[in-house]
Enzyme design. Structure first.
Site, PDB file in Angstrom:
ATOM      1  N   GLY A   1       0.848  -1.193   0.000  1.00 16.65           N
ATOM      2  CA  GLY A   1       0.000   0.000   0.000  1.00 16.65           C
ATOM      3  C   GLY A   1       0.881   1.239   0.000  1.00 16.65           C
TER       4      GLY A   1
ATOM      5  N   GLU B   1     -18.095  11.289   0.346  1.00 18.57           N
ATOM      6  CA  GLU B   1     -17.707  11.273  -1.073  1.00 18.57           C
ATOM      7  C   GLU B   1     -18.570  10.283  -1.860  1.00 18.57           C
ATOM      8  OE1 GLU B   1     -13.414  10.651  -0.773  1.00 18.57           O
ATOM      9  OE2 GLU B   1     -13.111  12.791  -1.071  1.00 18.57           O
TER      10      GLU B   1
END
Ligand SMILES: Cc1cc2nc3c(=O)[nH]c(=O)nc-3n(C[C@H](O)[C@H](O)[C@H](O)COP(=O)(O)OP(=O)(O)OC[C@H]3O[C@@H](n4cnc5c(N)ncnc54)[C@H](O)[C@@H]3O)c2cc1C
Length: 419
Positions: free
Chosen positions: A13, A170
């Site tokens: 990541g 979002e």
């Protein structure tokens, strides 16, 4: 020839890749292990889930990313344990000995022990969940357009998002825009006054980590798009036909999206009581375990107190941590002293839809179109690779000028639960 120190990095990541970059050219052998063969840019997952971006715009093969780092080997495997005494990492493929271990395994969706919620809602934490959500949303419209029963249709056309942090805000903004501007052109049989998006938050305001004024502006913007915001209510139950709030209100829906929280995940078998909040591993100011200076934990997986507060679970924290650990290992090999880790907060931001975002950069608070342009710039900066940046920019421009979400494809099985 003496064997070079072996650095094992768990997780490709933000944190893991930053550590790999910092170790490029250093006199060590690096193995980066991840269960996926790609790096995922999680902040844009909601755009995949709402049909705006193709999955390949927010993910890149790890082998491609590290291709130029000649001291790096990639292992696609599940890490199942760590033997701190023997200095070994146990994976589903092979066991790796290490001299230095960097754990950057991130976090998973936290259902806070609500088993019904875990089974009956969808998180937004990985690519398969984003694709499943996209398919579910579109399948709901397909099924609703053929459903005569008004109650069943209402359930299909109600979308509940639990948790109004940046991800919930979002995603609900993106879904509301899809429903308002795109889907009416596709589904002429559906009466769009029957469609609703409900955003549920246990706290007293949305985007609680932002300044109250920005929360208010974001809430107003969402409401203008048609999102119903419910504040001060936690979800007490989720079943096949909807969810129940703490005040007893029932919301009939086939789609519950769970964005209420995350908790750390690591292959370290530490007892729960030794961990910090959200099961994060406590580390020293040099980001290593207290008793093991050769084992570092960075990003979402670790908890470091700085200036009286634990650092947030954000991409820049993971990136700066990975960078630091890479430099620290290189420094130790040369016998250099490296000062403690210090996180530089460059600000936080969230979009509320096309052309609207809130951004908090120190004392400066920005919203609206300017906030959105800053948001675009920052995300392009952090996306990995030119191709991904170009794809994302192209898709945003397309959406901006044509009010379109081109990736309206039902591909993943929408769910094992019948709609
Ligand atoms: C939907 C969403 C939106 C977000 N938006 C923002 C935002 O706008 N701004 C921001 O700063 N942050 C945002 N975040 C948070 C940000 O993505 C995380 O803070 C960041 O990804 C943490 O980086 P990391 O390196 O610690 O972990 P990750 O990036 O999660 O990487 C962990 C890696 O470890 C691998 N892994 C885990 N366990 C194992 C195992 N046992 N074996 C093998 N591999 C394993 C995983 O596959 C993964 O590739 C968002 C997160 C989500 C989910």
């Amino acid at each position: 020839m003496a064997k070079r120190p072996h650095v094992v990095i768990v997780g490709a990541g933000f944190g893991g890749l930053a550590a790999v970059r910092a170790l490029r050219g250093v006199d060590v052998d690096v193995t980066i292990v991840d269960r996926n063969n790609y790096h995922l840019f999680q902040p844009l997952l909601y755009q995949v889930a709402s049909g705006l971006l193709d999955p390949s715009a927010i993910s890149s093969p790890v082998r491609t990313i590290v291709r130029r780092s000649r001291n790096v080997d990639v292992l696609r495997a599940e890490v199942t344990g760590v033997d701190l005494t023997q200095r070994r990492v146990i994976t589903s493929a092979e066991t790796l000995d290490y001299d230095y271990l960097v754990i950057a395994s991130g976090s998973v969706t936290d259902y806070f022990g609500n088993e019904d919620a875990r089974q009956r809602s969808t998180g937004l934490k990985d690519l398969s969940e984003a694709l499943a959500l996209r398919s579910r949303l579109l399948t709901c419209f397909e099924t609703a357009s053929l459903t005569a029963d008004a109650d069943a249709r209402k359930r299909l056309l109600t979308f509940a998002v639990v948790g109004a942090g940046p991800t919930g805000v979002e995603y609900s903004g993106a879904v509301a825009e899809l429903i308002k501007h795109v889907l009416p052109k596709d589904y002429r049989r559906i009466d769009f006054t029957e469609v609703s998006v409900v955003l549920i938050e246990a706290g007293s305001r949305i985007l609680a980590t932002f300044a109250p004024r920005l929360s208010r502006l974001a809430a107003r913007s969402l409401q203008r798009k048609g999102v119903r915001i419910i504040l001060g209510q936690s979800v007490s139950g989720v079943d096949d036909a909807g969810l129940v709030l703490a005040n007893g209100e029932r919301i009939e829906t086939n789609t519950v999206v769970w964005t209420a929280g995350v908790r750390a995940t690591t292959p370290l078998a530490f007892p729960l009581e030794s961990l910090a909040r959200s099961e994060r591993v406590k580390v020293t100011s040099q980001l290593h375990l207290i008793d093991h200076p050769e084992v570092f934990v960075i990003g979402d997986a670790s908890a470091l107190d700085q200036d009286g507060a634990v650092l947030p679970m954000l991409a820049p924290v993971a990136i700066q941590g990975g960078n630091y650990v890479g430099r620290l290992i290189a420094g130790r090999l040369k016998g250099e002293e490296i000062p403690p880790f210090h996180y530089h907060d460059k600000g936080t931001m969230a979009t509320v839809g096309r052309g609207a975002a809130v951004a908090q950069i120190g004392p400066i608070h920005i919203n609206g179109l300017i906030g959105w342009f800053i948001w675009i710039f920052v995300h392009l900066l952090y996306l990995v690779g030119f191709r991904n940046r170009a794809l994302a920019l192209w898709s945003w421009a397309w959406n901006y000028f044509f009010w379109d979400r081109p990736v309206r494809l039902i591909i993943a099985p929408s769910s094992d639960r019948a709609l």
